[in-house]
Design an enzyme around this catalytic site. Structure first.
Site, mmCIF file in Angstrom:
data_model
loop_
_atom_site.group_PDB
_atom_site.id
_atom_site.type_symbol
_atom_site.label_atom_id
_atom_site.label_comp_id
_atom_site.label_asym_id
_atom_site.label_seq_id
_atom_site.Cartn_x
_atom_site.Cartn_y
_atom_site.Cartn_z
ATOM 1 N N SER A 1 0.859 -1.190 0.000
ATOM 2 C CA SER A 1 0.000 0.000 0.000
ATOM 3 C C SER A 1 0.887 1.229 0.000
ATOM 4 O O SER A 1 2.023 1.184 0.490
ATOM 5 C CB SER A 1 -0.895 0.018 1.242
ATOM 6 O OG SER A 1 -1.532 1.280 1.394
ATOM 7 N N TYR B 1 -1.535 -0.710 10.337
ATOM 8 C CA TYR B 1 -1.603 -0.919 8.883
ATOM 9 C C TYR B 1 -0.352 -0.395 8.190
ATOM 10 O O TYR B 1 0.244 -1.088 7.359
ATOM 11 C CB TYR B 1 -2.851 -0.237 8.332
ATOM 12 C CG TYR B 1 -3.100 -0.521 6.873
ATOM 13 C CD1 TYR B 1 -3.526 -1.774 6.451
ATOM 14 C CD2 TYR B 1 -2.926 0.470 5.908
ATOM 15 C CE1 TYR B 1 -3.774 -2.041 5.113
ATOM 16 C CE2 TYR B 1 -3.172 0.218 4.577
ATOM 17 C CZ TYR B 1 -3.589 -1.038 4.180
ATOM 18 O OH TYR B 1 -3.819 -1.300 2.850
#
Length: 261
Positions: A140, A153
């Site tokens: 990501s 995350y």
């Protein structure tokens, strides 16, 4: 049954499901993995996919034996995949001051990192012996800089980038390619609760098309969309005081059980 085979985790929704659809459109055989196998099987039937070209495997990537068994069964039933996509992942906000959120960090790393390595594990040796194959890690742009409330995350996706880079070096000259894909904002259940603007937002189908092309082209690293790659690199160059001021008022990822505000 000579069509190439792709093995995809997290195929019951979001990016994984969109990639499954794109590979099916290209004529590939599918090995699809999810905890919600019944839901995934219903989706396969609703898509009208040829049952002889698709196998669904129930597995939890956080359970090492579970995902290893799914890989073993795939090789036994369908053969060694040409492409393995580790797209299963979670995204939950956390606050280090709250004790139970340490469990969120532990769970996120178990799924997004250990689960990714466990997904590749059953195939690496056989791909090296065959001298062909592609391993795809879904990271990501959140890997580029840590965002407030998003520590679990961001840390996990930074680890995906570093792990895939290490694995790429280990597989050098073996015929096995390692591809790192860094999505920007993609409209999926993971981003639906984000309480902040999401520039350059893509649909899951738009992302899947670009990721499919990147994987097929032999890229080793690709940010999708490219505009987010530029933004991410600029963010990395910002001095810490400026970066901190810029994101001081940004909405935080909701914690488990919280409502987005």
């Amino acid at each position: 049954m000579n069509a190439p085979l792709v093995f995809i985790t997290g195929a019951s929704s979001g990016i994984g499901q969109a990639l499954a659809r794109r590979y099916a459109q290209a004529g590939w055989r599918l090995a699809l993995v999810a905890r919600r196998a019944d839901e995934l099987q219903a989706w396969v039937l609703a898509q009208g996919l040829d049952a002889e070209r698709v196998q669904v495997y129930r597995a939890d990537v956080a359970d090492l034996e579970s995902i290893a068994e799914a890989g073993r069964l795939c090789i036994e039933r369908q053969g060694l995949p040409d492409v393995v996509v580790a797209s299963a992942g979670i995204s939950i906000g956390m606050d280090t001051a709250i004790r139970e959120d340490l469990g969120v960090l532990q769970e996120t790393l178990a799924i997004n990192n250990v689960g990714l390595a466990a997904t590749f594990h059953p195939f690496v040796g056989a791909m090296r012996a065959r001298r062909a194959g592609t391993l795809v890690g879904i990271a990501s742009v959140a890997a580029i800089r840590g965002l407030p409330g998003h520590g679990a995350y961001c840390a996990s996706k930074a680890a995906v980038v570093a792990y895939c880079e290490s694995l790429r070096g280990e597989c050098r000259d073996s015929g096995v390619r390692v591809v790192t894909i860094l999505p920007g904002y993609v409209a999926t259940p993971l981003t639906a609760r984000n309480p902040y603007s999401m520039p350059f937002l893509l649909s899951a189908e738009q992302f899947a098309e670009r990721a499919f092309r990147a994987i097929s082209s032999g890229a080793s690293y690709r940010v999708i969309p490219w505009q987010m790659g530029v933004v991410a690199k600029l963010m990395r160059l910002l001095p810490n005081p400026l970066f901190d001021r810029l994101f001081a008022g940004r909405g935080r990822k909701p914690r488990r059980g919280e409502t987005a505000s």
